[in-house]
Design a protein around this motif. Structure first.
Motif, mmCIF file in Angstrom:
data_model
loop_
_atom_site.group_PDB
_atom_site.id
_atom_site.type_symbol
_atom_site.label_atom_id
_atom_site.label_comp_id
_atom_site.label_asym_id
_atom_site.label_seq_id
_atom_site.Cartn_x
_atom_site.Cartn_y
_atom_site.Cartn_z
ATOM 1 N N GLU A 55 -22.355 30.786 32.480
ATOM 2 C CA GLU A 55 -23.732 31.239 32.670
ATOM 3 C C GLU A 55 -24.728 30.474 31.803
ATOM 4 O O GLU A 55 -25.936 30.713 31.886
ATOM 5 N N GLY A 56 -24.229 29.601 30.929
ATOM 6 C CA GLY A 56 -25.130 28.792 30.119
ATOM 7 C C GLY A 56 -25.115 29.069 28.638
ATOM 8 O O GLY A 56 -25.871 28.444 27.882
ATOM 9 N N VAL A 57 -24.268 30.003 28.183
ATOM 10 C CA VAL A 57 -24.155 30.253 26.752
ATOM 11 C C VAL A 57 -23.317 29.141 26.119
ATOM 12 O O VAL A 57 -22.263 28.764 26.655
ATOM 13 N N CYS A 58 -23.774 28.609 24.998
ATOM 14 C CA CYS A 58 -23.011 27.615 24.243
ATOM 15 C C CYS A 58 -22.156 28.327 23.196
ATOM 16 O O CYS A 58 -22.514 29.398 22.712
ATOM 17 N N PHE A 59 -21.050 27.698 22.843
ATOM 18 C CA PHE A 59 -20.176 28.264 21.822
ATOM 19 C C PHE A 59 -19.836 27.215 20.781
ATOM 20 O O PHE A 59 -19.701 26.028 21.081
ATOM 21 N N GLY A 60 -19.738 27.687 19.534
ATOM 22 C CA GLY A 60 -19.336 26.846 18.427
ATOM 23 C C GLY A 60 -18.192 27.506 17.677
ATOM 24 O O GLY A 60 -17.810 28.648 17.956
ATOM 25 N N ALA A 61 -17.652 26.811 16.708
ATOM 26 C CA ALA A 61 -16.518 27.303 15.932
ATOM 27 C C ALA A 61 -16.998 27.975 14.652
ATOM 28 O O ALA A 61 -17.976 27.545 14.034
ATOM 29 N N HIS A 62 -16.259 29.007 14.248
ATOM 30 C CA HIS A 62 -16.589 29.799 13.056
ATOM 31 C C HIS A 62 -15.305 30.072 12.271
ATOM 32 O O HIS A 62 -15.159 31.130 11.677
ATOM 33 N N SER A 63 -14.375 29.103 12.330
ATOM 34 C CA SER A 63 -13.049 29.170 11.716
ATOM 35 C C SER A 63 -12.092 29.959 12.605
ATOM 36 O O SER A 63 -12.480 30.474 13.655
ATOM 37 N N LEU A 64 -10.846 30.066 12.176
ATOM 38 C CA LEU A 64 -9.858 30.865 12.893
ATOM 39 C C LEU A 64 -9.956 32.344 12.525
ATOM 40 O O LEU A 64 -9.989 33.208 13.386
ATOM 41 N N SER A 65 -9.999 32.626 11.210
ATOM 42 C CA SER A 65 -9.819 34.009 10.751
ATOM 43 C C SER A 65 -10.928 34.517 9.849
ATOM 44 O O SER A 65 -10.771 35.556 9.209
ATOM 45 N N HIS A 66 -12.046 33.784 9.762
ATOM 46 C CA HIS A 66 -13.225 34.205 8.996
ATOM 47 C C HIS A 66 -12.965 34.297 7.487
ATOM 48 O O HIS A 66 -13.404 35.249 6.833
ATOM 49 N N PRO A 67 -12.322 33.318 6.870
ATOM 50 C CA PRO A 67 -12.181 33.333 5.418
ATOM 51 C C PRO A 67 -13.366 32.651 4.741
ATOM 52 O O PRO A 67 -14.184 31.997 5.395
ATOM 53 N N ASP A 68 -13.435 32.788 3.435
ATOM 54 C CA ASP A 68 -14.332 31.973 2.626
ATOM 55 C C ASP A 68 -13.675 30.605 2.482
ATOM 56 O O ASP A 68 -12.678 30.456 1.779
ATOM 57 N N LEU A 69 -14.210 29.623 3.166
ATOM 58 C CA LEU A 69 -13.563 28.309 3.213
ATOM 59 C C LEU A 69 -13.502 27.640 1.854
ATOM 60 O O LEU A 69 -12.626 26.801 1.611
ATOM 61 N N THR A 70 -14.403 28.002 0.946
ATOM 62 C CA THR A 70 -14.420 27.350 -0.367
ATOM 63 C C THR A 70 -13.232 27.764 -1.233
ATOM 64 O O THR A 70 -12.976 27.139 -2.262
ATOM 65 N N THR A 71 -12.511 28.802 -0.834
ATOM 66 C CA THR A 71 -11.377 29.287 -1.624
ATOM 67 C C THR A 71 -10.039 28.745 -1.148
ATOM 68 O O THR A 71 -9.002 29.051 -1.752
ATOM 69 N N LEU A 72 -10.023 27.939 -0.090
ATOM 70 C CA LEU A 72 -8.769 27.552 0.565
ATOM 71 C C LEU A 72 -8.239 26.229 0.039
ATOM 72 O O LEU A 72 -9.009 25.319 -0.281
ATOM 73 N N PRO A 73 -6.898 26.070 -0.004
ATOM 74 C CA PRO A 73 -6.330 24.751 -0.275
ATOM 75 C C PRO A 73 -6.632 23.803 0.874
ATOM 76 O O PRO A 73 -6.955 24.231 2.001
ATOM 77 N N ALA A 74 -6.519 22.523 0.627
ATOM 78 C CA ALA A 74 -6.968 21.510 1.589
ATOM 79 C C ALA A 74 -6.281 21.635 2.939
ATOM 80 O O ALA A 74 -6.927 21.461 3.981
ATOM 81 N N ASP A 75 -4.985 21.955 2.959
ATOM 82 C CA ASP A 75 -4.286 22.006 4.238
ATOM 83 C C ASP A 75 -4.752 23.181 5.087
ATOM 84 O O ASP A 75 -4.963 23.054 6.301
ATOM 85 N N ARG A 76 -4.966 24.336 4.458
ATOM 86 C CA ARG A 76 -5.439 25.486 5.235
ATOM 87 C C ARG A 76 -6.900 25.309 5.623
ATOM 88 O O ARG A 76 -7.315 25.725 6.715
ATOM 89 N N LEU A 77 -7.706 24.696 4.770
ATOM 90 C CA LEU A 77 -9.092 24.403 5.125
ATOM 91 C C LEU A 77 -9.143 23.566 6.391
ATOM 92 O O LEU A 77 -9.893 23.867 7.329
ATOM 93 N N GLU A 78 -8.349 22.527 6.454
ATOM 94 C CA GLU A 78 -8.307 21.661 7.627
ATOM 95 C C GLU A 78 -7.932 22.449 8.876
ATOM 96 O O GLU A 78 -8.543 22.290 9.937
ATOM 97 N N THR A 79 -6.941 23.328 8.765
ATOM 98 C CA THR A 79 -6.509 24.115 9.919
ATOM 99 C C THR A 79 -7.597 25.069 10.375
ATOM 100 O O THR A 79 -7.895 25.158 11.577
ATOM 101 N N GLU A 80 -8.200 25.792 9.441
ATOM 102 C CA GLU A 80 -9.236 26.761 9.805
ATOM 103 C C GLU A 80 -10.427 26.074 10.463
ATOM 104 O O GLU A 80 -11.012 26.606 11.415
ATOM 105 N N VAL A 81 -10.792 24.912 9.972
ATOM 106 C CA VAL A 81 -11.960 24.209 10.503
ATOM 107 C C VAL A 81 -11.644 23.535 11.832
ATOM 108 O O VAL A 81 -12.349 23.737 12.836
ATOM 109 N N ALA A 82 -10.595 22.738 11.868
ATOM 110 C CA ALA A 82 -10.324 21.918 13.051
ATOM 111 C C ALA A 82 -9.743 22.720 14.203
ATOM 112 O O ALA A 82 -10.158 22.558 15.359
#
Length: 254
Positions: free
Chosen positions: A120-147
């Protein structure tokens, strides 16, 4: 002539639930009517990647609450406004369950409705997988949550996902570098308007809870809201100092 600017509006839930992440349907409808009357154009989220030629607005929603579908979208559709909704992709079809969420928890949209809204025309973006505070994550989990979040949404909708919003607006240089590897833009919760030269992976937004007074919202749309916005920025700065003992980076001059 004033410098071109992009007002990126930030919403979460359009409901009568308590708290600053909910705005009543009546207030939301009045905000959208004022926007329509103002003549300020509402543009595609893809415009965030390009400096505006003139003043424009992008409408964003975080979290993918079910009331976007039932309440916000009919109002937006009637005005011809095309918003973007940022989804915590592993949680769709459930209810909010992250730190700081409402009680009772508000339901999130399911994938059937998301897929229908995309047509219908709504755009969607990403907001992580599970809604964590990304600044608290180790590099491997940060990459997974973001990508992985964008990859999962893309697979569901059959279209690329170019835009991201970190949960809570929590960011850092490492988080922004990670996001920049996968997305064209990222929006946060820093209060302000985007202009030419703004960091595309740390774009400020206008928290619309601050504009529930429709007269004040009309004044902002008419270009008379600089004093109020500056006051809100200062109050946020002071709250940050009281809470953390540290001064957050000052917002850009408006």
């Amino acid at each position: 002539m004033a410098a071109p600017q992009l007002d990126i509006l930030m919403y979460h839930s359009i409901s009568d639930a308590p708290g600053p992440t909910s705005i009543s349907p009546q207030v939301f409808a009045a905000q959208m009517q004022a926007l329509a009357v103002s003549g300020v154009p509402v543009v595609s989220p893809d415009a965030m990647a390009q400096p505006p030629a003139d003043r424009a607005v992008v409408i964003t929603f975080d979290d993918g609450f079910a009331d976007f579908d039932t309440t916000a979208w009919p109002i937006l559709r009637d005005h011809g406004f095309r918003p973007i909704v940022y989804l915590p992709s592993d949680l769709m079809g459930q209810s909010e369950n992250w730190a700081g969420c409402n009680t009772p928890a508000r339901p999130l949209m399911n994938w059937d409705r998301i897929e229908s809204l995309a047509t219908e025309g709504v755009c969607f973006g990403a907001h992580s997988l599970s809604h964590p505070d990304l600044t608290t994550l180790p590099a491997d989990r940060l990459e997974t949550e973001v990508a992985q979040s964008g990859q999962d949404i893309s697979a569901r909708l059959g279209q690329p996902i170019h835009h991201f919003a970190p949960p809570y607006g929590a960011s850092s240089p490492a988080v922004r570098r990670c996001i920049a590897q996968h997305y064209t833009t990222s929006v946060g919760t820093r209060l302000g308007v985007a202009k030419a030269g703004s960091d595309l992976h740390d774009l400020p937004r206008l928290e619309m809870f601050y504009f529930t007074d429709i007269a004040r919202w009309r004044a902002h749309l008419a270009g008379r809201g600089r004093g109020y916005l500056a006051l809100r920025q200062t109050l946020r700065q002071l709250r940050s100092i009281v809470r953390t003992g540290k001064e957050t980076p000052a917002p850009p001059r408006q």
